[in-house]
Write an enzyme that holds these catalytic residues in place. Structure first.
Site: not given
Length: 485
Positions: A12, A14-15, A238-239, A263, A300, A308, A407
Site C-alpha cells: 500500500s 513505499g518509503r 522479500h520484506d 496487517t 501466516n 483495522q 508496527g
C-alpha cells in the site's frame, strides 16, 4: 560513520530511508514516501511499476540534491510472489498483475491434478496460497499462453527495480522462495514444477542471495541523479526476510521465536528447513532466510487486519489507542474467535462476520468497539500461544522468548496478553524492523559489520525495546479458545 539508503515498498505504500551507522548504533531518517500504485482497470488488479520506479527516482533526486555524498549503497525490498516478464528487447509484456487479482481462482486444483499437492510441498516447503507465483504462471499458460511464449526474462518486483537501476538481471533467493517453484534442497528452480507452468526460460536469469552486490547504477541513472556512484546491494528483497534479519534476539537458534506484526502476523523461528507431514498438515511454510541454507519457518496468521477493518466500519471515529483503552475497560466480555477462520479473510462487513461467528458458537456478540477490540486482541494472543506450541512440537526446540517486531509491536495491550497467553517473555520492537534488516545486509556486504549476529546486536542497542512478562493466568480462557480451532 557510514550511510545507507533503504527502499521499503509494501502493498500500500513505499518509503525511502537514510540510515547512519555510527558508534555501533543505527539512526534512521525517512526521506521520501509514496503510495497509490495498485491500479484496477479492465477487471484486473495490477501494479503501476512505472509510478513505483518514478517515485524511487524522485526520492533519490530530492535526497542527492540536498546531500552530495558519493559512494553510498541502496537496497530495495518489497512483497513477494509478483513478477515482471520481459521480451527479447527487454520490454514489459502485459501488466504486472497483483497477487490480489482473481486470475488464480481455481488454479490450485488444476495444478494438483498434474502434480500432487504433497509432492509440491515436499519439494518446496512452501505453504499453499492461491496467489503464489506457481499458480499465477499456470493461469497465464491457460489464459494467455502467447505472452509466456514471447517472454525471455522473469524478474520479481524488487529485482526488476534493481534492473532499472543497474541494467543487471538477478533474482534474489528470499523472494524466489515465495514462488513455490524453488527446490529447497538445491536452492534452484525445480524442473518438475517448472514444466507445469511451461515457462522454463525462468532458469535463464541468475539467482543471487542477500548480501550480494548487484553493482553500480547505470550511466543513464548516474546522469539523471547527478552522481557517479550508488552501489545496489541485495538485502532480503522479500520484506519479511529483511524484517526477520532485524529480530534482535535470534543469535542462538531455537531460543526465540518472532512475530512480524502488522496487517498479517507472521510467526515463526529461524531454523533448518522443517518439512514433515505435520508441518504440511498445519500449513507452516519454509521461506528462505538471509542466512544461507536457513529457513524462515513460519505460519501466516490473520493479524491486525481484523481490527483495522472494524475501525474502518466505525468510520475511523476511534484511534487505535482509544480502541485499546476501551477494550481494557470491558471487564466482563469474554467472547472469542478463531482469527484464521476463512470468513475473516475479506468479508463485506468484518463486524457482521465476527457477530455471526459468535452467535454460531453460542457466544455473546460484541456490541461496541471496545468489545470488538477485546475479542480480537484476546483471540490473537491465544492463536499466538497455540502457534508457539506448534513451533516447539515441529522443531523439537524449547523456545524461551518471543520477539514482536513491526508496527504491531506498539500495541502494549496485545503484547502483554500475548505474554500471558503463551506464558513466555515477550520483547517488543523494533517498529522499523524491515528497514533495519535491509540496512544490516548492506552493511554486511560492505564490511561495516562482520555478521548478521553483530547486526542484530547493533539493532538491539539502537532500539527502544520493551519487555513483558506473564502477569495473568489465562488458562481457562485459552481452553475455551482451543475448542474453536
Amino acid at each position: 560513520m557510514e550511510k545507507y539508503l533503504a527502499v521499503d515498498i509494501g502493498a500500500s505504500s513505499g518509503r525511502i530511508f537514510e540510515a547512519v551507522l555510527i558508534n555501533k548504533k543505527i539512526e534512521l531518517k525517512e526521506i521520501y514516501r509514496f503510495d497509490e500504485y495498485l491500479k484496477y482497470e479492465e477487471n484486473t488488479y495490477f501494479w503501476d511499476i512505472e509510478k513505483i520506479y518514478g517515485s524511487i527516482m524522485s526520492g533519490l533526486k530530492k535526497y542527492f540534491k540536498e546531500n552530495r555524498q558519493e559512494d553510498l549503497s541502496i537496497g530495495i525490498d518489497t512483497w513477494g510472489v509478483d513478477f515482471i516478464l520481459l521480451d527479447s528487447n527487454d520490454k514489459i509484456l502485459g501488466r504486472p498483475v497483483s497477487y490480489r487479482d482473481s486470475r488464480t481462482n481455481g488454479m490450485m486444483e488444476k495444478v494438483f491434478g498434474i502434480l500432487a499437492k504433497e509432492k509440491i510441498y515436499e519439494k518446496t516447503g512452501i505453504q499453499f496460497m492461491e496467489f503464489n507465483t506457481l499458480f499465477q504462471l499456470y493461469s497465464l499458460k491457460l489464459k494467455d499462453k502467447s505472452l509466456l511464449e514471447k517472454a525471455e526474462t522473469f524478474l520479481m518486483i524488487p529485482d526488476y527495480l534493481n534492473y532499472l537501476l543497474t541494467g543487471k538481471k538477478i533474482n534474489e533467493i528470499t523472494n524466489v522462495s515465495t514462488t513455490q517453484m524453488m527446490n529447497y534442497k538445491t536452492g534452484f528452480w525445480d524442473d518438475e514444477i517448472l514444466k507445469i507452468t511451461g515457462f522454463e526460460k525462468i532458469k535463464n536469469t541468475k539467482l543471487g542471495k542477500a548480501g550480494d552486490i548487484v553493482g553500480n547504477i547505470s550511466s543513464e541513472v548516474q546522469k539523471e541523479l547527478g552522481i557517479k556512484r550508488l552501489n545496489v546491494i541485495l538485502p532480503g528483497t522479500h520484506d519479511t526476510a529483511s524484517a526477520i534479519a532485524a529480530v534482535p534476539h535470534l543469535e542462538k537458534e531455537g531460543t526465540a521465536a518472532y512475530i512480524s506484526s502488522g496487517t498479517w502476523s507472521l510467526m515463526g523461528i529461524e531454523s533448518d528447513y522443517i518439512i514433515s507431514e505435520k508441518s504440511y498438515e498445519l500449513n507452516f511454510t519454509n521461506e528462505a532466510s538471509v542466512i544461507e541454507k536457513k529457513s524462515r519457518f513460519l505460519k501466516n496468521i490473520m493479524g491486525l487486519w481484523l481490527i483495522q477493518r472494524v475501525k474502518k466500519e466505525y468510520n475511523d471515529e476511534f484511534s487505535f489507542s482509544e480502541i485499546v483503552k476501551l477494550a481494557k475497560e470491558e471487564k466482563e466480555f469474554i467472547s472469542l474467535i478463531n482469527p484464521n477462520n476463512e470468513r475473516f479473510l475479506n468479508p463485506e462487513s468484518m463486524k457482521d462476520a465476527i457477530c455471526d461467528y459468535c452467535i454460531e458458537t453460542n457466544q455473546k456478540a460484541p456490541e461496541n468497539i471496545g468489545q470488538f477490540g477485546k475479542l480480537i486482541f484476546y483471540s490473537l494472543a491465544f492463536l499466538y500461544a497455540k502457534t508457539l506450541k506448534e513451533l516447539e512440537e515441529l522443531s523439537g526446540l524449547k523456545i524461551k522468548g518471543l520477539n514482536i517486531i513491526g508496527g504491531g509491536s506498539q500495541n502494549e495491550y496485545l503484547n502483554q496478553l500475548t505474554s500471558d497467553a503463551a506464558e513466555i517473555s515477550v520483547i517488543a520492537g523494533p517498529v522499523e524492523a524491515t528497514v533495519l534488516g535491509n540496512v544490516t545486509m548492506q552493511a554486511y556486504a560492505k564490511g561495516g559489520i562482520k555478521s548478521i549476529e553483530e547486526g542484530r546486536k547493533i539493532i538491539r542497542d539502537s532500539s527502544g525495546l520493551k519487555k513483558y512478562r506473564p502477569e495473568k493466568n489465562l488458562k481457562e480462557l485459552y481452553s475455551n479458545f482451543l475448542k474453536l480451532c
